[in-house]
Write a protein that holds these residues in place. Sequence first.
Motif, PDB file in Angstrom:
ATOM      1  N   ASP A  79       3.434  23.656  19.871  1.00 50.93           N
ATOM      2  CA  ASP A  79       2.548  23.451  18.732  1.00 50.93           C
ATOM      3  C   ASP A  79       3.221  22.783  17.475  1.00 50.93           C
ATOM      4  O   ASP A  79       4.149  23.248  17.034  1.00 50.93           O
ATOM      5  CB  ASP A  79       1.803  24.736  18.332  1.00 50.93           C
ATOM      6  N   ARG A  80       2.515  21.659  16.894  1.00 47.08           N
ATOM      7  CA  ARG A  80       2.852  21.332  15.371  1.00 47.08           C
ATOM      8  C   ARG A  80       1.779  20.886  14.563  1.00 47.08           C
ATOM      9  O   ARG A  80       0.747  20.605  15.285  1.00 47.08           O
ATOM     10  CB  ARG A  80       3.745  19.979  15.593  1.00 47.08           C
ATOM     11  N   PHE A  81       2.048  21.496  13.347  1.00 45.87           N
ATOM     12  CA  PHE A  81       0.604  21.062  12.503  1.00 45.87           C
ATOM     13  C   PHE A  81       1.597  20.241  11.298  1.00 45.87           C
ATOM     14  O   PHE A  81       2.183  20.640  10.673  1.00 45.87           O
ATOM     15  CB  PHE A  81       0.145  22.522  11.932  1.00 45.87           C
ATOM     16  N   LEU A  82       0.769  19.099  11.049  1.00 49.71           N
ATOM     17  CA  LEU A  82       1.131  18.271   9.960  1.00 49.71           C
ATOM     18  C   LEU A  82       0.322  18.105   9.057  1.00 49.71           C
ATOM     19  O   LEU A  82      -0.760  18.030   9.286  1.00 49.71           O
ATOM     20  CB  LEU A  82       1.644  16.903  10.640  1.00 49.71           C
ATOM     21  N   PHE A  83       0.724  17.894   7.689  1.00 51.57           N
ATOM     22  CA  PHE A  83      -0.023  17.557   6.551  1.00 51.57           C
ATOM     23  C   PHE A  83       0.283  16.176   6.123  1.00 51.57           C
ATOM     24  O   PHE A  83       1.569  15.858   5.807  1.00 51.57           O
ATOM     25  CB  PHE A  83      -0.010  18.456   5.191  1.00 51.57           C
ATOM     26  N   LEU A  84      -0.457  15.173   6.145  1.00 50.95           N
ATOM     27  CA  LEU A  84      -0.213  13.746   6.213  1.00 50.95           C
ATOM     28  C   LEU A  84      -0.672  13.425   4.609  1.00 50.95           C
ATOM     29  O   LEU A  84      -1.738  13.460   4.184  1.00 50.95           O
ATOM     30  CB  LEU A  84      -1.130  12.943   7.232  1.00 50.95           C
ATOM     31  N   SER A  85       0.328  12.588   4.260  1.00 53.06           N
ATOM     32  CA  SER A  85      -0.051  11.817   3.058  1.00 53.06           C
ATOM     33  C   SER A  85       0.019  10.353   3.684  1.00 53.06           C
ATOM     34  O   SER A  85       0.007   9.922   4.869  1.00 53.06           O
ATOM     35  CB  SER A  85       1.269  11.650   2.011  1.00 53.06           C
ATOM     36  N   GLU A  86      -0.184   9.310   2.850  1.00 55.69           N
ATOM     37  CA  GLU A  86      -0.439   7.857   3.440  1.00 55.69           C
ATOM     38  C   GLU A  86       0.717   7.318   4.370  1.00 55.69           C
ATOM     39  O   GLU A  86       0.748   7.004   5.082  1.00 55.69           O
ATOM     40  CB  GLU A  86      -0.725   7.018   2.464  1.00 55.69           C
ATOM     41  N   THR A  87       2.004   7.783   3.991  1.00 59.49           N
ATOM     42  CA  THR A  87       3.154   7.435   4.603  1.00 59.49           C
ATOM     43  C   THR A  87       4.076   8.486   5.086  1.00 59.49           C
ATOM     44  O   THR A  87       4.967   8.262   6.011  1.00 59.49           O
ATOM     45  CB  THR A  87       3.913   6.474   3.765  1.00 59.49           C
ATOM     46  N   LEU A 225       2.915  18.903  24.601  1.00 55.73           N
ATOM     47  CA  LEU A 225       2.993  18.975  23.012  1.00 55.73           C
ATOM     48  C   LEU A 225       1.700  18.703  22.429  1.00 55.73           C
ATOM     49  O   LEU A 225       0.765  17.904  22.902  1.00 55.73           O
ATOM     50  CB  LEU A 225       3.936  17.660  22.751  1.00 55.73           C
ATOM     51  N   VAL A 226       1.275  19.633  21.420  1.00 57.12           N
ATOM     52  CA  VAL A 226       0.044  19.655  20.825  1.00 57.12           C
ATOM     53  C   VAL A 226       0.298  19.433  19.209  1.00 57.12           C
ATOM     54  O   VAL A 226       1.195  20.430  18.506  1.00 57.12           O
ATOM     55  CB  VAL A 226      -0.626  21.056  21.297  1.00 57.12           C
ATOM     56  N   ILE A 227      -0.306  18.390  18.758  1.00 57.80           N
ATOM     57  CA  ILE A 227      -0.195  18.124  17.446  1.00 57.80           C
ATOM     58  C   ILE A 227      -1.666  18.100  16.613  1.00 57.80           C
ATOM     59  O   ILE A 227      -2.260  17.323  17.031  1.00 57.80           O
ATOM     60  CB  ILE A 227       0.585  16.614  17.185  1.00 57.80           C
ATOM     61  N   HIS A 228      -1.705  18.930  15.525  1.00 57.96           N
ATOM     62  CA  HIS A 228      -2.953  18.588  14.926  1.00 57.96           C
ATOM     63  C   HIS A 228      -2.435  18.020  13.416  1.00 57.96           C
ATOM     64  O   HIS A 228      -1.413  18.450  12.881  1.00 57.96           O
ATOM     65  CB  HIS A 228      -3.456  20.150  14.497  1.00 57.96           C
ATOM     66  N   THR A 229      -3.445  17.711  12.559  1.00 60.78           N
ATOM     67  CA  THR A 229      -2.881  17.141  11.331  1.00 60.78           C
ATOM     68  C   THR A 229      -4.120  17.291  10.443  1.00 60.78           C
ATOM     69  O   THR A 229      -5.397  17.420  10.875  1.00 60.78           O
ATOM     70  CB  THR A 229      -2.811  15.640  11.307  1.00 60.78           C
ATOM     71  N   ALA A 230      -3.883  17.299   9.123  1.00 62.76           N
ATOM     72  CA  ALA A 230      -4.817  17.338   8.098  1.00 62.76           C
ATOM     73  C   ALA A 230      -4.528  16.497   6.969  1.00 62.76           C
ATOM     74  O   ALA A 230      -3.079  16.152   6.885  1.00 62.76           O
ATOM     75  CB  ALA A 230      -4.998  18.747   7.617  1.00 62.76           C
ATOM     76  N   GLN A 274      -9.609   5.068  12.936  1.00 64.80           N
ATOM     77  CA  GLN A 274      -8.784   3.809  13.470  1.00 64.80           C
ATOM     78  C   GLN A 274      -7.570   3.843  12.428  1.00 64.80           C
ATOM     79  O   GLN A 274      -6.359   3.550  12.746  1.00 64.80           O
ATOM     80  CB  GLN A 274      -9.617   2.683  13.304  1.00 64.80           C
ATOM     81  N   ARG A 275      -7.798   4.135  10.946  1.00 63.88           N
ATOM     82  CA  ARG A 275      -6.711   4.040   9.991  1.00 63.88           C
ATOM     83  C   ARG A 275      -5.670   5.256  10.375  1.00 63.88           C
ATOM     84  O   ARG A 275      -4.397   4.905  10.178  1.00 63.88           O
ATOM     85  CB  ARG A 275      -7.536   4.481   8.900  1.00 63.88           C
ATOM     86  N   TYR A 276      -6.086   6.115  11.011  1.00 60.81           N
ATOM     87  CA  TYR A 276      -5.170   7.494  11.196  1.00 60.81           C
ATOM     88  C   TYR A 276      -4.165   7.034  12.070  1.00 60.81           C
ATOM     89  O   TYR A 276      -3.023   7.223  12.135  1.00 60.81           O
ATOM     90  CB  TYR A 276      -6.375   8.640  11.843  1.00 60.81           C
ATOM     91  N   LYS A 277      -4.641   6.197  13.127  1.00 56.90           N
ATOM     92  CA  LYS A 277      -3.569   5.931  14.148  1.00 56.90           C
ATOM     93  C   LYS A 277      -2.488   5.102  13.658  1.00 56.90           C
ATOM     94  O   LYS A 277      -1.428   4.687  14.181  1.00 56.90           O
ATOM     95  CB  LYS A 277      -4.447   5.173  15.335  1.00 56.90           C
ATOM     96  N   THR A 278      -2.543   4.414  12.581  1.00 58.99           N
ATOM     97  CA  THR A 278      -1.515   3.622  11.758  1.00 58.99           C
ATOM     98  C   THR A 278      -0.606   4.404  10.963  1.00 58.99           C
ATOM     99  O   THR A 278       0.346   3.707  10.816  1.00 58.99           O
ATOM    100  CB  THR A 278      -1.998   2.581  10.916  1.00 58.99           C
ATOM    101  N   HIS A 279      -0.634   5.834  11.010  1.00 60.19           N
ATOM    102  CA  HIS A 279      -0.039   6.561  10.316  1.00 60.19           C
ATOM    103  C   HIS A 279       1.462   6.645  11.036  1.00 60.19           C
ATOM    104  O   HIS A 279       1.432   6.567  12.243  1.00 60.19           O
ATOM    105  CB  HIS A 279      -0.382   8.047  10.082  1.00 60.19           C
ATOM    106  N   PRO A 280       2.426   6.421  10.422  1.00 56.97           N
ATOM    107  CA  PRO A 280       3.992   6.306  11.031  1.00 56.97           C
ATOM    108  C   PRO A 280       3.969   7.582  12.084  1.00 56.97           C
ATOM    109  O   PRO A 280       4.649   7.334  13.226  1.00 56.97           O
ATOM    110  CB  PRO A 280       4.891   6.356   9.882  1.00 56.97           C
ATOM    111  N   ALA A 281       3.742   8.943  11.716  1.00 63.24           N
ATOM    112  CA  ALA A 281       3.881   9.774  12.697  1.00 63.24           C
ATOM    113  C   ALA A 281       3.092   9.497  13.768  1.00 63.24           C
ATOM    114  O   ALA A 281       3.496  10.279  14.807  1.00 63.24           O
ATOM    115  CB  ALA A 281       3.660  11.140  11.796  1.00 63.24           C
ATOM    116  N   ILE A 282       1.888   8.953  14.057  1.00 61.39           N
ATOM    117  CA  ILE A 282       1.073   8.937  15.088  1.00 61.39           C
ATOM    118  C   ILE A 282       1.297   7.657  15.660  1.00 61.39           C
ATOM    119  O   ILE A 282       1.500   7.564  16.958  1.00 61.39           O
ATOM    120  CB  ILE A 282      -0.137   8.961  14.492  1.00 61.39           C
ATOM    121  N   ARG A 283       1.551   6.354  15.221  1.00 54.44           N
ATOM    122  CA  ARG A 283       1.780   5.113  15.713  1.00 54.44           C
ATOM    123  C   ARG A 283       2.948   5.139  16.385  1.00 54.44           C
ATOM    124  O   ARG A 283       3.007   4.582  17.595  1.00 54.44           O
ATOM    125  CB  ARG A 283       1.541   4.136  14.647  1.00 54.44           C
TER     126      ARG A 283
END
Length: 542
Positions: A79-87, A225-230, A274-283
């Motif tokens: 399990d991973r949980f990430l808090f995302l900023s723009e980059t 692997l399970v990743i959730h973000t906010a 669509q924007r979310y998929k461009t985050h470095p951690a996801i793309r």
Amino acid sequence: MEYDVVIVGGGPAGLSAAIRLKQLAQQKGVEIGVCVLEKGSEIGAHILSGAVMDPRALDELIPDWKEQGAPLTVPVTEDRFLFLSETGAKAVPNWALSDNFRNHGNYVVSLANVTRWLGAQAEALGVEIFPGFPAAEILYGDDGSVKGVATGDMGIGKNGEPTENFQRGMELHAKYTLFCEGCRGHLGRQLNERLGLSEHSNPQVYGLGIKELWEIDPSKHRPGLVIHTAGWPLNQSTYGGSFLYHTDNNQVMVGFVVGLGYTNPYLSPFEEFQRYKTHPAIRAYLEGGKRVSYGARAITAGGLVSLPKLVFPGGALVGDDAGFLNASRIKGSHAAIKTGMLAAEAAFDAVRAGRQNDELTAYPEAFRRSWLYEELHKARNFKQWMSKGLYLGTLMVGIEQKLLGGKMPWTLRHRHRDHEKLRAAAQCKPIGYPKPDGKLTFDRPSSVFMSNTNHEENQPAHLSLKDASVPVTVNLRTYAGPEERFCPAGVYEYVKNERDEDRLQINAQNCVHCKTCDIKDPTQNIVWVTPEGGGGPNYPNM
């Protein structure tokens, strides 16, 4: 056609109810007539979920499901949980994760395939399943009790007149009818309005889940692997988050959930995904891969405080038709299976006792004694806190879940329905979204194509307006036409007529049956009904 129990909806709730009824009949050495109506072209065609599945209820329904070949084959490994900023991305330490984000013992699954497997189990037990036959109308007895449902007529032309392919719908009468249509079921909604089932409940609230299935570079694939973000791309006051689940065959399930209580009419859940998929951690996972499927579905998020009265003379609401999803865990399939079993046990005992068309009070009583009630009670404040903002919500959920173990002496309330929260466009800032690149981000038409959505063109539109003038005079003028943005399938489009006047065009053939329009339309002017049998998406492996 006469049955002991008619079940509306061939998802996890409906099929589990059907299986349990037949299991009990076998155990007691009696016969019970059970049929399942499913609006999709086949069992599983309309099933869409993340999904990480808790097998607890399945363990109870079919204890030897592994030996029977159930498609739960990818156990969660991390399990991973990430808090995302723009980059950037900040990971929450595993010791700090509350239990709702711990998935040890759970499985990454295609819920559509799990549902297909459940359908095979039900048929093997003698359940009659009718895919491609949507229940279009509730039938009532002279005493006001539900006595069954009618399927829709087939072969009606756009003009409302029968074509050469006309086929009259069927009436299915039952001692008890279980409504298992999933989130915002259109018959469940009618029952709620007619019988006042929610008059003592908080308003139901919803999220819109949008999902894609990708094949990725094998070197990036981590089964289980399970990743959730906010956080980004949503602002901290807008409820939502994402999931990225690594399943088998070098595939990942990637999706985004936006709470439909958002206030800015310029927000587009589809574009945020669509924007979310461009985050470095996801793309990093998706680049070089290939999108193979797309879909969208609304989910209930109100929890325990928004549950309606579950029973009424002649029937019951089961699964997400009632709103049993646990938003804090982003899980509902285990709740659907469990409530399907509980409703089936109550119906079986009633039929054996010679009863019919009364209230199955044993069902809600059994729910209150169950582990599911305990689970939902522990999580009863999750959505209310998270609706107050990402940081305050996260802090309070952590206190309640981690420090208090869900045993807090307070219960928060939902005050408003989602459509009531939309602000006028003049009070909000427009949101600019980048154009899709066709590799990582996409437009709506190409996405709908990936959902295999199809409707018979020569039929009355299953989406209509109570008042045709309202979209332009209210929705466009006051809210800048939010239909174009909240629909993830491009169904609604403002165009100019020959006099250069605005009008709302409804592309009903694009509809993926997510029900967002039924929920978020600020004037509640859009009417969603079932289309001709088999119409809609055909989801493979979703």
